[in-house]
Design a protein around this motif. Sequence first.
Motif, mmCIF file in Angstrom:
data_model
loop_
_atom_site.group_PDB
_atom_site.id
_atom_site.type_symbol
_atom_site.label_atom_id
_atom_site.label_comp_id
_atom_site.label_asym_id
_atom_site.label_seq_id
_atom_site.Cartn_x
_atom_site.Cartn_y
_atom_site.Cartn_z
ATOM 1 N N GLN A 54 -8.010 31.403 48.228
ATOM 2 C CA GLN A 54 -8.795 32.621 48.401
ATOM 3 C C GLN A 54 -9.653 32.896 47.175
ATOM 4 O O GLN A 54 -9.308 32.535 46.049
ATOM 5 C CB GLN A 54 -7.879 33.816 48.666
ATOM 6 C CG GLN A 54 -7.488 33.987 50.124
ATOM 7 C CD GLN A 54 -6.975 35.384 50.429
ATOM 8 O OE1 GLN A 54 -5.854 35.714 50.096
ATOM 9 N NE2 GLN A 54 -7.812 36.190 51.054
ATOM 10 N N ASP A 57 -9.718 38.086 43.442
ATOM 11 C CA ASP A 57 -9.714 39.495 43.806
ATOM 12 C C ASP A 57 -10.456 40.295 42.745
ATOM 13 O O ASP A 57 -10.631 39.845 41.608
ATOM 14 C CB ASP A 57 -8.272 39.998 43.938
ATOM 15 C CG ASP A 57 -8.193 41.282 44.757
ATOM 16 O OD1 ASP A 57 -9.252 41.770 45.175
ATOM 17 O OD2 ASP A 57 -7.076 41.780 44.957
ATOM 18 N N SER A 61 -12.369 47.250 47.672
ATOM 19 C CA SER A 61 -11.750 46.541 48.790
ATOM 20 C C SER A 61 -12.829 46.087 49.765
ATOM 21 O O SER A 61 -13.880 46.726 49.904
ATOM 22 C CB SER A 61 -10.725 47.427 49.503
ATOM 23 O OG SER A 61 -11.328 48.595 50.024
ATOM 24 N N ASN A 62 -12.550 44.969 50.428
ATOM 25 C CA ASN A 62 -13.512 44.357 51.335
ATOM 26 C C ASN A 62 -12.872 44.118 52.701
ATOM 27 O O ASN A 62 -11.778 43.558 52.792
ATOM 28 C CB ASN A 62 -14.010 43.030 50.762
ATOM 29 C CG ASN A 62 -14.649 43.194 49.404
ATOM 30 O OD1 ASN A 62 -15.624 43.931 49.248
ATOM 31 N ND2 ASN A 62 -14.108 42.520 48.402
ATOM 32 N N TRP A 63 -13.571 44.575 53.736
ATOM 33 C CA TRP A 63 -13.121 44.411 55.114
ATOM 34 C C TRP A 63 -13.983 43.374 55.817
ATOM 35 O O TRP A 63 -15.213 43.364 55.662
ATOM 36 C CB TRP A 63 -13.245 45.716 55.870
ATOM 37 C CG TRP A 63 -12.179 46.727 55.610
ATOM 38 C CD1 TRP A 63 -12.104 47.607 54.560
ATOM 39 C CD2 TRP A 63 -11.029 46.984 56.432
ATOM 40 N NE1 TRP A 63 -10.980 48.390 54.687
ATOM 41 C CE2 TRP A 63 -10.301 48.039 55.817
ATOM 42 C CE3 TRP A 63 -10.545 46.436 57.629
ATOM 43 C CZ2 TRP A 63 -9.124 48.540 56.370
ATOM 44 C CZ3 TRP A 63 -9.380 46.933 58.168
ATOM 45 C CH2 TRP A 63 -8.677 47.969 57.545
ATOM 46 N N HIS A 99 -17.862 46.684 52.141
ATOM 47 C CA HIS A 99 -17.363 46.792 50.759
ATOM 48 C C HIS A 99 -17.182 48.259 50.400
ATOM 49 O O HIS A 99 -18.106 49.061 50.541
ATOM 50 C CB HIS A 99 -18.330 46.142 49.775
ATOM 51 C CG HIS A 99 -17.922 46.321 48.340
ATOM 52 N ND1 HIS A 99 -16.783 45.747 47.818
ATOM 53 C CD2 HIS A 99 -18.486 47.031 47.332
ATOM 54 C CE1 HIS A 99 -16.665 46.082 46.538
ATOM 55 N NE2 HIS A 99 -17.683 46.867 46.228
ATOM 56 N N GLU A 145 -15.213 33.810 53.217
ATOM 57 C CA GLU A 145 -14.926 33.789 51.776
ATOM 58 C C GLU A 145 -15.619 32.623 51.091
ATOM 59 O O GLU A 145 -16.186 32.774 50.002
ATOM 60 C CB GLU A 145 -13.416 33.712 51.532
ATOM 61 C CG GLU A 145 -12.707 35.040 51.657
ATOM 62 C CD GLU A 145 -11.490 35.137 50.739
ATOM 63 O OE1 GLU A 145 -11.214 34.169 49.994
ATOM 64 O OE2 GLU A 145 -10.822 36.189 50.764
ATOM 65 N N HIS A 151 -13.755 38.143 48.034
ATOM 66 C CA HIS A 151 -12.355 38.194 48.452
ATOM 67 C C HIS A 151 -12.195 39.184 49.595
ATOM 68 O O HIS A 151 -12.607 40.338 49.490
ATOM 69 C CB HIS A 151 -11.476 38.623 47.270
ATOM 70 C CG HIS A 151 -10.018 38.704 47.591
ATOM 71 N ND1 HIS A 151 -9.171 37.627 47.479
ATOM 72 C CD2 HIS A 151 -9.251 39.738 48.031
ATOM 73 C CE1 HIS A 151 -7.950 37.995 47.825
ATOM 74 N NE2 HIS A 151 -7.972 39.270 48.169
ATOM 75 N N ASP A 153 -9.925 41.558 51.719
ATOM 76 C CA ASP A 153 -8.654 42.287 51.588
ATOM 77 C C ASP A 153 -8.077 42.720 52.928
ATOM 78 O O ASP A 153 -6.857 42.825 53.074
ATOM 79 C CB ASP A 153 -8.851 43.533 50.718
ATOM 80 C CG ASP A 153 -9.351 43.197 49.332
ATOM 81 O OD1 ASP A 153 -8.564 42.673 48.535
ATOM 82 O OD2 ASP A 153 -10.538 43.461 49.054
ATOM 83 N N HIS A 154 -8.952 43.014 53.897
ATOM 84 C CA HIS A 154 -8.505 43.558 55.171
ATOM 85 C C HIS A 154 -9.299 42.922 56.308
ATOM 86 O O HIS A 154 -10.452 42.509 56.130
ATOM 87 C CB HIS A 154 -8.689 45.075 55.222
ATOM 88 C CG HIS A 154 -8.037 45.810 54.094
ATOM 89 N ND1 HIS A 154 -6.692 46.082 54.051
ATOM 90 C CD2 HIS A 154 -8.568 46.333 52.952
ATOM 91 C CE1 HIS A 154 -6.406 46.741 52.945
ATOM 92 N NE2 HIS A 154 -7.526 46.903 52.261
ATOM 93 N N ASP A 263 -2.060 45.200 57.248
ATOM 94 C CA ASP A 263 -2.892 46.395 57.426
ATOM 95 C C ASP A 263 -2.201 47.419 58.322
ATOM 96 O O ASP A 263 -1.445 47.070 59.235
ATOM 97 C CB ASP A 263 -4.245 46.018 58.030
ATOM 98 C CG ASP A 263 -5.118 45.258 57.055
ATOM 99 O OD1 ASP A 263 -4.996 45.528 55.845
ATOM 100 O OD2 ASP A 263 -5.903 44.396 57.496
ATOM 101 N N HIS A 267 -4.952 52.353 56.483
ATOM 102 C CA HIS A 267 -6.038 51.513 55.982
ATOM 103 C C HIS A 267 -7.278 51.681 56.867
ATOM 104 O O HIS A 267 -8.408 51.755 56.378
ATOM 105 C CB HIS A 267 -5.609 50.044 55.949
ATOM 106 C CG HIS A 267 -4.510 49.752 54.978
ATOM 107 N ND1 HIS A 267 -3.312 49.199 55.334
ATOM 108 C CD2 HIS A 267 -4.425 49.975 53.631
ATOM 109 C CE1 HIS A 267 -2.539 49.061 54.272
ATOM 110 N NE2 HIS A 267 -3.190 49.536 53.227
#
Length: 330
Positions: A54, A57, A61-63, A99, A145, A151, A153-154, A263, A267
């Motif tokens: 990955q 980080d 946070s990034n979805w 983001h 990615e 990175h 995250d969710h 998650d 979240h």
Amino acid sequence: MDDEPPPLPPRRKQKRWGRRIGITLVVLVLLLGGLVIYFDSMLQRTDALSFSGQAPDSSGSNWLLVGSDSREGLDDAQREELSAGDAGGQRTDSVMLVHIPGGGGQPALISLPRDSYVEIPGHGKTKLNAAFSFGGPQLLAETVEKATGVHIDHYAEIGFGGFADLVNAVGGVDICLDKPMDDEMANAHLPAGCQELDGPQALAFVRARYSLKGGDLERAENQRKLLGALVNKATSPSTLLNPFRLFPLASSASKTFVVNDGDHLWHLASLGLAMGDISGGDGVTTSAPFGRFGKDSNGGSVVVWDSKAASRMFDAIANDQPIPPDLLNK
């Protein structure tokens, strides 16, 4: 004999309003907590982010948001209503990166066109949406990615029926079109002007692309527009203060979203707040920088990113920095 004094009236019991209010608040908190746990337990989960290698980080946070064309769970009547057809397998109709800055800056929504020409681990270079067909959510997340260096995250995914249900749960969404849309493949037949779309109409709108001059790029723009309209309606007082809309919305969201194993509903609530900022003008919305149209090995049309501009955009996101203004488009 002296008359006895009259008996004293019974002492009135003091009303313990403070205690009653406290008990009521405790009951409400327990009820709310129970509903959160209940709706959270209804979320579908998948192992989307456990691949090796990955990206590093960072703060914020990034979805990865995915709209899939999954027909799972749709009966024949629903397939006909949504013009879903009988296609099997799984593909993506939309891929977006959200983001949320760690320092409280502006959140960003970036469309990644499904025809983006990228390297898919183990499969060579081809269209981005092929990653979902080859290896589901995990390979798609790994591909994003690798292509962006951001990175993830969710993860959140929603299919045909779930999207239409969300729109219906909020009572439809308002959209304004500069020109009419007539797309037979998506069954999208909408006049120009401002109008309210129900679930099937909204789904047709975000799926349409063959009638669009801009193809996949214009469709990504329409998807961002519709998503903004849905978030505006979902976070409006007419929804949040109306239990007959709020609870169907929460129930529909919890039953139709597929999220990463780690998650939870809270979240998604954080994501919803960020999307509310974006749709309200306190965030940015754009797409991966376009370079040119090209052809893949099978002769299909692909979207080739502007590599230098894309590197600048995704480096900024990976380092939790604002996207350079010259890279933003509507």
